[in-house]
Design a protein around this motif. Structure first.
Motif, short mmCIF file in Angstrom:
data_model
loop_
_atom_site.label_atom_id
_atom_site.label_comp_id
_atom_site.label_asym_id
_atom_site.label_seq_id
_atom_site.Cartn_x
_atom_site.Cartn_y
_atom_site.Cartn_z
N ALA A 1 18.79 -51.19 8.76
CA ALA A 1 18.34 -51.32 7.48
C ALA A 1 17.22 -50.05 7.15
CB ALA A 1 17.43 -52.67 7.26
N ASN A 2 16.54 -49.84 8.24
CA ASN A 2 15.71 -48.46 8.20
C ASN A 2 16.51 -47.28 7.93
OD1 ASN A 2 13.65 -50.15 8.55
ND2 ASN A 2 13.45 -49.86 10.74
N ALA A 3 17.65 -47.11 8.72
CA ALA A 3 18.59 -45.71 8.37
C ALA A 3 19.10 -45.97 7.24
CB ALA A 3 19.68 -46.12 9.66
N ILE A 4 19.45 -46.96 6.43
CA ILE A 4 20.19 -47.14 5.20
C ILE A 4 18.80 -46.69 4.36
CG2 ILE A 4 20.65 -48.54 3.25
CD1 ILE A 4 22.16 -50.17 5.52
N PHE A 5 17.59 -46.90 4.44
CA PHE A 5 16.57 -46.40 3.55
C PHE A 5 16.34 -44.92 3.82
CE2 PHE A 5 12.12 -45.58 2.86
CZ PHE A 5 11.84 -46.02 1.48
N THR B 1 19.26 -43.39 1.84
CA THR B 1 19.54 -43.62 0.34
C THR B 1 18.08 -44.04 -0.47
OG1 THR B 1 19.58 -45.78 0.61
CG2 THR B 1 21.82 -44.57 0.91
N GLY B 2 17.26 -44.21 0.07
CA GLY B 2 15.82 -44.78 -0.32
C GLY B 2 16.11 -46.11 -0.92
N ARG C 1 15.90 -50.23 0.01
CA ARG C 1 15.56 -50.91 1.08
C ARG C 1 15.98 -52.41 0.62
NH1 ARG C 1 13.83 -51.33 6.02
NH2 ARG C 1 12.72 -49.31 5.22
N LEU C 2 16.97 -52.86 2.04
CA LEU C 2 17.56 -53.92 1.90
C LEU C 2 16.89 -55.17 2.76
CD1 LEU C 2 21.23 -52.61 2.14
CD2 LEU C 2 19.96 -53.10 0.25
N ARG C 3 16.65 -56.12 2.31
CA ARG C 3 15.72 -57.12 2.94
C ARG C 3 16.45 -58.61 3.28
NH1 ARG C 3 10.72 -56.27 -0.99
NH2 ARG C 3 9.69 -54.37 -0.03
N SER C 4 17.77 -58.73 3.03
CA SER C 4 18.59 -59.92 3.38
C SER C 4 19.70 -59.64 4.23
CB SER C 4 19.01 -60.39 1.93
OG SER C 4 18.01 -60.92 0.96
N LEU C 5 19.84 -60.63 5.04
CA LEU C 5 20.86 -60.63 5.85
C LEU C 5 21.85 -61.90 5.57
CD1 LEU C 5 19.28 -60.13 9.40
CD2 LEU C 5 20.40 -58.47 8.17
N PRO C 6 23.33 -61.39 5.32
CA PRO C 6 23.83 -60.13 5.50
C PRO C 6 23.68 -59.05 4.49
CG PRO C 6 25.44 -61.53 4.73
CD PRO C 6 24.42 -62.25 5.09
N MET C 7 23.46 -57.83 4.54
CA MET C 7 23.11 -56.86 3.46
C MET C 7 24.43 -56.64 2.76
SD MET C 7 20.57 -54.31 5.75
CE MET C 7 21.58 -54.12 7.15
N GLY C 8 25.49 -56.86 3.24
CA GLY C 8 26.52 -56.36 2.38
C GLY C 8 27.34 -55.22 3.06
N GLU C 9 28.50 -54.93 2.74
CA GLU C 9 29.24 -53.81 3.40
C GLU C 9 29.07 -52.38 2.58
OE1 GLU C 9 33.81 -53.20 4.82
OE2 GLU C 9 33.59 -54.42 3.05
N LYS C 10 28.56 -52.79 1.36
CA LYS C 10 28.24 -51.37 0.66
C LYS C 10 26.85 -51.57 0.07
CE LYS C 10 33.11 -50.61 -0.87
NZ LYS C 10 34.01 -50.55 -2.02
N VAL C 11 26.32 -50.15 0.00
CA VAL C 11 25.06 -50.28 -0.57
C VAL C 11 25.16 -49.80 -2.17
CG1 VAL C 11 22.67 -48.73 -0.80
CG2 VAL C 11 23.90 -49.34 1.36
N THR C 12 24.77 -50.55 -3.02
CA THR C 12 25.13 -50.29 -4.49
C THR C 12 24.00 -49.97 -5.20
OG1 THR C 12 24.74 -52.72 -4.85
CG2 THR C 12 26.88 -52.16 -4.45
#
Length: 787
Positions: A766-770, A773-774, A776-787
C-alpha cells in the motif's frame, strides 16, 4: 498415487537421503513390533527438564499455549544393528519442512549420517510426543532445544559405550559421521572406530547423563543445521507423485462420501428429499449427520446430509440432486457491507481500554494537527490447495482416522468424545498436508468422517470440494482498525490511539462477549513498540456471525496493515522519509517487557516469557535498515513505480519488507521485487526460511490485492478460486530477496518463521502504491487495479 493401508502400516528401510516415504506407524510398532524384531534398539532416556543452550537456560513454561515438550530418545530415536537410524517426527508437514528440520537437529547433535536416517511420522499422542499442534510458528521455537537435548544425549551415550569397549575415558571418544572415533591422550585420532550399530545396545544399558552434563555442538561443528543444503525429506516423492496425502488413502471395502452442509451458521434441516439422489448411478445411501448446535461450537461438526457412493464423483452428482430446506436462524441476516459500516461506527466511539499510558486526551487537545484513518479488512479463508478430506474406519469399538491434520491429538480427543469411545481406542494417523494455513488445525471434517463410518459400519473417505472449503470454513476475522495520532507543532507524534473492532476467535471457544481477548490483543495492538508518551489501545464490541478461526499470522495481518500504513501516511503529511519516520517512531534501543512496565498480567507475548523474549526495538530497527539498504531505498524510479516499507514483530521474530511496485497504464498492480530482512534469532535451516518468506510474499499479495470473503443473508458469496482469487503466476511477486540476520549472541532464542513474513507485505505494498500514484488504499483486499 493411491495407498492401501493395512492393519499395521509397513515400514521402510529407505533413508531420507534416498527419498524415503516417511512412515506412519504407532509407538507400539516401534517398541514391540517390526523394528525390534529386526534388531533395532532404542537410545537412553533423558529425564524431563529445562532445555538449554550451554550456559543459557531456555524457558519452557509458555503462558498462553500448550507447549509440553518431550526430549526422550526412547520416544524419538531408534538405531538398527546395521547402524541405520530412525527418527520420529511428531509435527505435521504442510510444506514448511518442519518434519525434516526437527529430525535434522537430532541427527546433527548425535552425529548421524543424514543419508542413513529414515523418518517415522508420529500418530496423535501428546503424552508421548509432546505438543503436536503445528501452528503458532512454534514447532522450531519450542522444540529445537528439546531435540538438541535428545541428539546430544544419544551422542554422549554412544561415546560412553565406545569408551567401555575400549576401556578408556569417555573424553577420549568422539562421535563423528555415524561412528565413534578413538583419540589418544593428545586428542589426535588413532584410527580406531566403532559404528553406531555396534554400540547401540550397550549405549542403551548405560546410566542416563544428567541434563546439566550434556554438551552441545558449537555452530562451527554443525553438519546439517544452518548449512542451507538439506531439502525437505518429502520433496522427491511430492514431485514424482509418490507422496501420500489424505485423498490417497485406501482401505478395503471403503465407501466414498460428500456432505451437504448449511450455508448459514447454526441452520437446521427442516426437511429434505433424496429421491433423485438415490437414482444417481453409483449412489448407495443417504445419511443424516446431526449438527452440533450448542454454543460455543468449538471444532464440532456442522451437520447435514451425507451422500455415500462408489466414488467421490458419483457422490458429488448425488449431492447436486438433493433437495434440502433449511431454517437459517439468527445468523441469516449477516451481511458484510452493513456489518462493516457497523464496525466503522463502533470504531468512531470510545471502546474498552486495554492499554493506557500518559494523558492521551490532553495530547489530542493540545495537538497542532490530528491524523485519523480507518483501515478495513474482509474475512479471509485459508484456501489450501488440498481441500479437506478424512478417511475413517470405525468398527468393533475402535476407530482409526487418516487425515491431513495440524493438531492430531486434539482431533483424537474430540473424535473419541463424539463416538463415545475410550481415548485409547482411537488412533489418528497424519498424512501429508497440501497446505494448511490454520484450517487443518480444526478437525470438524474428521469428526464428520468418524460419525459417518460409525453409522455405515464401513470405512469411508469423506471428501470436501473446493466450494465446501470456501463456504464452510473457520474464517479469518473481518475488522476495522482506527488509528489516530496527535502531532505537535514540531512534527512529533505526542499521542497515539488505536481502536480495534473485530469478531473474536474466542467466540469459537466461549460465549461471545463481542470483545477480543489477550492473545488477539498481543498481535500488533498493545505490543506496538512506538516511542510515544501518550498511548491508548481500545477495543469496541463486534459479535461473530460465522465461525472464526486462525489464519496464517492471525490478527497481525490487519494490525500491521493499519499501523504501518498510518505511519507512512503521517510521514508524507510531514514531508518526512517513511523509513526514517518509522525508525523515529520506534525510538531508542530498548527492551520492552509490558508486564514489568505495570500492564496487566494477561498481555500476551506469543506464549513466551517477556524476560527471555522481550520486545527488542534494536532488532526491529535493524531489519528496517537492512531491508531498506538491500532494496536500494531512496533510489530514483521511473514514473508509476514506487518503493514501500513496513516492519512488524510477530511470533518473537522481527521482519521488514520493502516492496517495489509497478502500476501499468491500465492500473494493474505488479510487484517485480520484494526485499525482506528477517531476524528469527537462532535458526536451523536457511533454505526453509527463504522458502517461507517467498511463500509469505505470495500469500501477502493474495491478501492485499485479491482475496476476500463476504457474506449475504448469512451465506458466503464466494465459491472457488474464480471468485476468491489468489495470486497466480501471471501476477505474483517475481523476485523475493531474503536476508537472514545472524544472531549477535548465542543466547538468543529461536523465534517463529512460518507466519511473521506475512504481516508487513500488505502495508509495504500500500505504501509503495502511494509512492507510485499518490493514491492511498485503506481496505483489504485493495483490488487488482488502482483506479
Amino acid at each position: 498415487m493411491l495407498h492401501y493401508i493395512e492393519e499395521h502400516t509397513k515400514t521402510s528401510s529407505q533413508p531420507v537421503g534416498q527419498s524415503a516415504i516417511i512412515e506412519n506407524v504407532s509407538r507400539r510398532t516401534i517398541l514391540g513390533g517390526a523394528l525390534v524384531a529386526s534388531g533395532l534398539v532404542l537410545a537412553v532416556k533423558i529425564l524431563p527438564a529445562y532445555a538449554r543452550e550451554p550456559m543459557t537456560p531456555y524457558p519452557t513454561g509458555a503462558e498462553g499455549m500448550s507447549d509440553k515438550t518431550v526430549n526422550d530418545p526412547h520416544v524419538f530415536i531408534a538405531i538398527d544393528k546395521s547402524g541405520d537410524v530412525k527418527i520420529v517426527t511428531h509435527r505435521s508437514e504442510m510444506g514448511t519442512g518442519i518434519r525434516t528440520s526437527l529430525p535434522m537437529v537430532v541427527a546433527d547433535e548425535m552425529e548421524a549420517d543424514w543419508s542413513r536416517v529414515s523418518l517415522v511420522q508420529a500418530p496423535g499422542d501428546e503424552p508421548k510426543y509432546g505438543n503436536q499442534d503445528t501452528d503458532g510458528s512454534r514447532s522450531m521455537r519450542h522444540f529445537i532445544q528439546p531435540m538438541r537435548q535428545c541428539g546430544a544425549a544419544m551422542r554422549q551415550m554412544l561415546e560412553a559405550a565406545a569408551a567401555a569397549k575400549w576401556g578408556i575415558d569417555a573424553k577420549l571418544c568422539r562421535a563423528k559421521a555415524h561412528k565413534v572415533i578413538r583419540l589418544d591422550a593428545s586428542g589426535k585420532e588413532t584410527g580406531e572406530t566403532i559404528g553406531f550399530g555396534d554400540l547401540a545396545e550397550a549405549a542403551m544399558a548405560l546410566p542416563t547423563p544428567k541434563v546439566e552434563d550434556l554438551l552441545f555442538k558449537t555452530p562451527d561443528e554443525f553438519t546439517l543445521m544452518r548449512k542451507g543444503e538439506t531439502k525437505i525429506a518429502d520433496l522427491r516423492n511430492i514431485t514424482t507423485g509418490k507422496a501420500i496425502y489424505g485423498a490417497d488413502v485406501r482401505l478395503p471395502g471403503m465407501k466414498f462420501a460428500v456432505m451437504a452442509r448449511p450455508d448459514v451458521l447454526g441452520a437446521k434441516i427442516v426437511k429434505y428429499d433424496a429421491s433423485e439422489t438415490l437414482k444417481t448411478p453409483g449412489v448407495e445411501k443417504v445419511v443424516e449427520i446431526e449438527g452440533f448446535y450448542d454454543v460455543p461450537r468449538k471444532f464440532h461438526q456442522l451437520g447435514g446430509i451425507a451422500v455415500v457412493a462408489k466414488s467421490t464423483y458419483a457422490a458429488l452428482l448425488g449431492r447436486d440432486a438433493l433437495q434440502i430446506e433449511w431454517n437459517n436462524g439468527e445468523n441469516g441476516s449477516y451481511n458484510s457491507a452493513a456489518y462493516s459500516k457497523e464496525m466503522e461506527a463502533t470504531a468512531a466511539k470510545p471502546g474498552k481500554v486495554i492499554r493506557n499510558e500518559g494523558d492521551v486526551d490532553a495530547a489530542f487537545a493540545a495537538a497542532k494537527q490530528v491524523f485519523t484513518a480507518d483501515y478495513h479488512g474482509q474475512h479471509l479463508v485459508q484456501a489450501p490447495m488440498e481441500p479437506l478430506v478424512a478417511v475413517a474406519r470405525v468398527a468393533d469399538g475402535k476407530a482409526e482416522i487418516w487425515a491431513p491434520v495440524q493438531s492430531p491429538y486434539g482431533a483424537r480427543k474430540d473424535i473419541a468424545e463424539a463416538l463415545k469411545l475410550p481415548l485409547e481406542n482411537v488412533t489418528v494417523h497424519v498424512t501429508l498436508l497440501g497446505g494448511g494455513f490454520g484450517r487443518k488445525s480444526k478437525w470438524d471434517f474428521m469428526i464428520e468422517a468418524a460419525l459417518l463410518s460409525q453409522k455405515l459400519g464401513d470405512p469411508v473417505l469423506l471428501q470436501w470440494s473446493r466450494e465446501d472449503d470456501t463456504r464452510h470454513s473457520f474464517y479469518h476475522t473481518t475488522s476495522v482498525e482506527r488509528i489516530e495520532m496527535a502531532i505537535d507543532d514540531k512534527g512529533k507524534v505526542t499521542g497515539w490511539r488505536h481502536r480495534t473492532v473485530s469478531p473474536s476467535i474466542l467466540s469459537t471457544f466461549a460465549p461471545d462477549s463481542g470483545y477480543q481477548f489477550p492473545i488477539e490483543y498481543g498481535m500488533g495492538f498493545v505490543d506496538v513498540p512506538f516511542d510515544v508518551p501518550n498511548f491508548r489501545c481500545e477495543n469496541g464490541p463486534a459479535k461473530a456471525h460465522t465461525r472464526i478461526g486462525w489464519y496464517r499470522s492471525v490478527s497481525n495481518i490487519q494490525r500491521a496493515f493499519a499501523v504501518q500504513s498510518a505511519v507512512c501516511e503521517v510521514a508524507h503529511k510531514l514531508g518526512r522519509d517513511p523509513k526514517d519516520f518509522l525508525l523515529e517512531m520506534i525510538g531508542p534501543d530498548r527492551k520492552i517487557d509490558l508486564k514489568a512496565s505495570g500492564f496487566p498480567d494477561d498481555f500476551w507475548n506469543y506464549g513466551e516469557p517477556y524476560e527471555s523474549f522481550p520486545i527488542d526495538t534494536e532488532r526491529l530497527k535493524n531489519v528496517v535498515r537492512v531491508a531498506a539498504e538491500k532494496a536500494g531505498w531512496g533510489k530514483t524510479l521511473p514514473e508509476r513505480q514506487g518503493l514501500g516499507i513496513a516492519a512488524h514483530r510477530a511470533f518473537a521474530s522481527y521482519v521488514a519488507s520493502v516492496v517495489h511496485v509497478v502500476i501499468d497504464d491500465d492500473g494493474t498492480i505488479r510487484v517485480p521485487e520484494v526485499t525482506t530482512a528477517v531476524d528469527c534469532g537462532f535458526y536451523v535451516n536457511p533454505e526453509r526460511i527463504r522458502s517461507q518468506i517467498e511463500g509469505a510474499a505470495v500469500m501477502g499479495m493474495s491478501n492485499a490485492v485479491y482475496s476476500g470473503i463476504t457474506f449475504k443473508d448469512g451465506a458466503v458469496e464466494q465459491s472457488n478460486y474464480s471468485d476468491f482469487n489468489v495470486a497466480t503466476m501471471h501476477n505474483y511477486p517475481k523476485k523475493v530477496n531474503t536476508i537472514i540476520i545472524e544472531p549477535k549472541s548465542a543466547s538468543w532464542h529461536t523465534g517463529g518463521i512460518g507466519e511473521p513474513g506475512v504481516p508487513p507485505f500488505a502495508p509495504a505494498l500500500a505504501n509503495a502504491i502511494f509512492a507510485a500514484t499518490g493514491k492511498r488504499l485503506r481496505s483489504l483486499p485493495m483490488g487488482e487495479k488502482v483506479t
